[in-house]
Design a protein around this motif. Structure first.
Motif, PDB file in Angstrom:
ATOM      1  N   THR A  10      82.827  33.565 -40.777  1.00  0.00           N
ATOM      2  CA  THR A  10      82.499  33.458 -39.222  1.00  0.00           C
ATOM      3  C   THR A  10      81.164  33.523 -38.818  1.00  0.00           C
ATOM      4  O   THR A  10      80.701  34.534 -38.872  1.00  0.00           O
ATOM      5  CB  THR A  10      83.388  34.389 -38.511  1.00  0.00           C
ATOM      6  N   PHE A  13      79.339  36.716 -37.262  1.00  0.00           N
ATOM      7  CA  PHE A  13      79.552  37.666 -38.035  1.00  0.00           C
ATOM      8  C   PHE A  13      78.418  37.759 -39.330  1.00  0.00           C
ATOM      9  O   PHE A  13      78.574  38.685 -40.352  1.00  0.00           O
ATOM     10  CB  PHE A  13      80.925  38.361 -38.622  1.00  0.00           C
ATOM     11  N   HIS A  14      77.870  36.772 -39.726  1.00  0.00           N
ATOM     12  CA  HIS A  14      76.666  36.435 -40.630  1.00  0.00           C
ATOM     13  C   HIS A  14      75.805  37.430 -40.555  1.00  0.00           C
ATOM     14  O   HIS A  14      75.461  38.049 -39.452  1.00  0.00           O
ATOM     15  CB  HIS A  14      76.317  34.995 -40.632  1.00  0.00           C
ATOM     16  N   SER A  34      78.114  41.600 -43.155  1.00  0.00           N
ATOM     17  CA  SER A  34      79.003  41.144 -42.418  1.00  0.00           C
ATOM     18  C   SER A  34      80.334  41.956 -42.064  1.00  0.00           C
ATOM     19  O   SER A  34      80.608  41.994 -40.781  1.00  0.00           O
ATOM     20  CB  SER A  34      79.618  39.789 -43.006  1.00  0.00           C
ATOM     21  N   HIS A  37      79.249  44.084 -39.064  1.00  0.00           N
ATOM     22  CA  HIS A  37      79.207  43.561 -37.809  1.00  0.00           C
ATOM     23  C   HIS A  37      80.618  43.596 -37.424  1.00  0.00           C
ATOM     24  O   HIS A  37      80.725  43.768 -36.321  1.00  0.00           O
ATOM     25  CB  HIS A  37      78.426  42.129 -37.888  1.00  0.00           C
ATOM     26  N   VAL A  38      81.341  43.103 -38.259  1.00  0.00           N
ATOM     27  CA  VAL A  38      82.949  43.126 -37.988  1.00  0.00           C
ATOM     28  C   VAL A  38      83.313  44.524 -37.366  1.00  0.00           C
ATOM     29  O   VAL A  38      84.016  44.504 -36.346  1.00  0.00           O
ATOM     30  CB  VAL A  38      83.736  42.687 -39.120  1.00  0.00           C
ATOM     31  N   TYR A  41      81.763  45.183 -34.003  1.00  0.00           N
ATOM     32  CA  TYR A  41      82.528  44.437 -33.105  1.00  0.00           C
ATOM     33  C   TYR A  41      83.679  45.167 -32.576  1.00  0.00           C
ATOM     34  O   TYR A  41      84.006  45.011 -31.369  1.00  0.00           O
ATOM     35  CB  TYR A  41      82.641  43.020 -33.463  1.00  0.00           C
ATOM     36  N   TYR A  62      76.368  38.520 -31.271  1.00  0.00           N
ATOM     37  CA  TYR A  62      77.246  37.638 -32.130  1.00  0.00           C
ATOM     38  C   TYR A  62      77.219  36.129 -31.616  1.00  0.00           C
ATOM     39  O   TYR A  62      77.757  35.585 -32.442  1.00  0.00           O
ATOM     40  CB  TYR A  62      78.721  38.242 -32.021  1.00  0.00           C
ATOM     41  N   LYS A  78      70.528  41.325 -34.139  1.00  0.00           N
ATOM     42  CA  LYS A  78      71.015  41.921 -35.289  1.00  0.00           C
ATOM     43  C   LYS A  78      69.921  42.573 -36.112  1.00  0.00           C
ATOM     44  O   LYS A  78      70.027  43.677 -36.957  1.00  0.00           O
ATOM     45  CB  LYS A  78      71.647  41.037 -36.262  1.00  0.00           C
TER      46      LYS A  78
END
Length: 126
Positions: A10, A13-14, A34, A37-38, A41, A62, A78
């Motif tokens: 996705t 979320f890279h 990643s 980041h998930v 989130y 995001y 990021k």
């Protein structure tokens, strides 16, 4: 020519580096970032935090992107966050365990990014 649109997963979320440098080879470190980041989130969406405008924060981290020579790029916020040894937000409840996890993840990302020569990355893939 490969681009980040060819990479599985996705886009929001890279890793910061895959978003900023679409021609950069995908590495294990990108997958680990990643996951971070998930996790961030989920914390932002489902926990009370000190973020004054959640919609703006989510968008900048995001969803924000632009196009350079027809290729979708992003990841600036990021990257800035990864360069800091502290998380860019805090939980406002007394959840010390969750806050500790956020600090540890920020430290791991920071330590990784201090080893990256961003000017070389720019020369190679910018």
């Amino acid at each position: 020519m490969s681009s980040n649109e060819d990479i599985q997963g996705t886009w929001p979320f890279h890793s910061a580096l895959l978003l900023k440098y679409p021609q950069k080879p995908h590495r294990l470190a990108d997958d680990i970032e990643s996951f971070v980041h998930v996790f961030y989130y989920i914390v932002l969406r489902y926990h009370k935090t000190n973020v004054p405008d959640l919609r703006v924060k989510i968008n900048r981290l995001y969803e924000h992107s632009s196009r350079l020579r027809g290729i979708k790029i992003g990841g600036d916020d990021k990257l800035i966050g990864n360069l800091s040894p502290q998380p860019t937000f805090s939980v406002t409840t007394d959840d010390y365990v969750l806050q500790s996890i956020l600090r540890q993840l920020a430290t791991v990302c920071h330590n990784h990014y201090t080893l990256i020569d961003l000017s070389r990355m720019e020369a190679l893939y910018g």
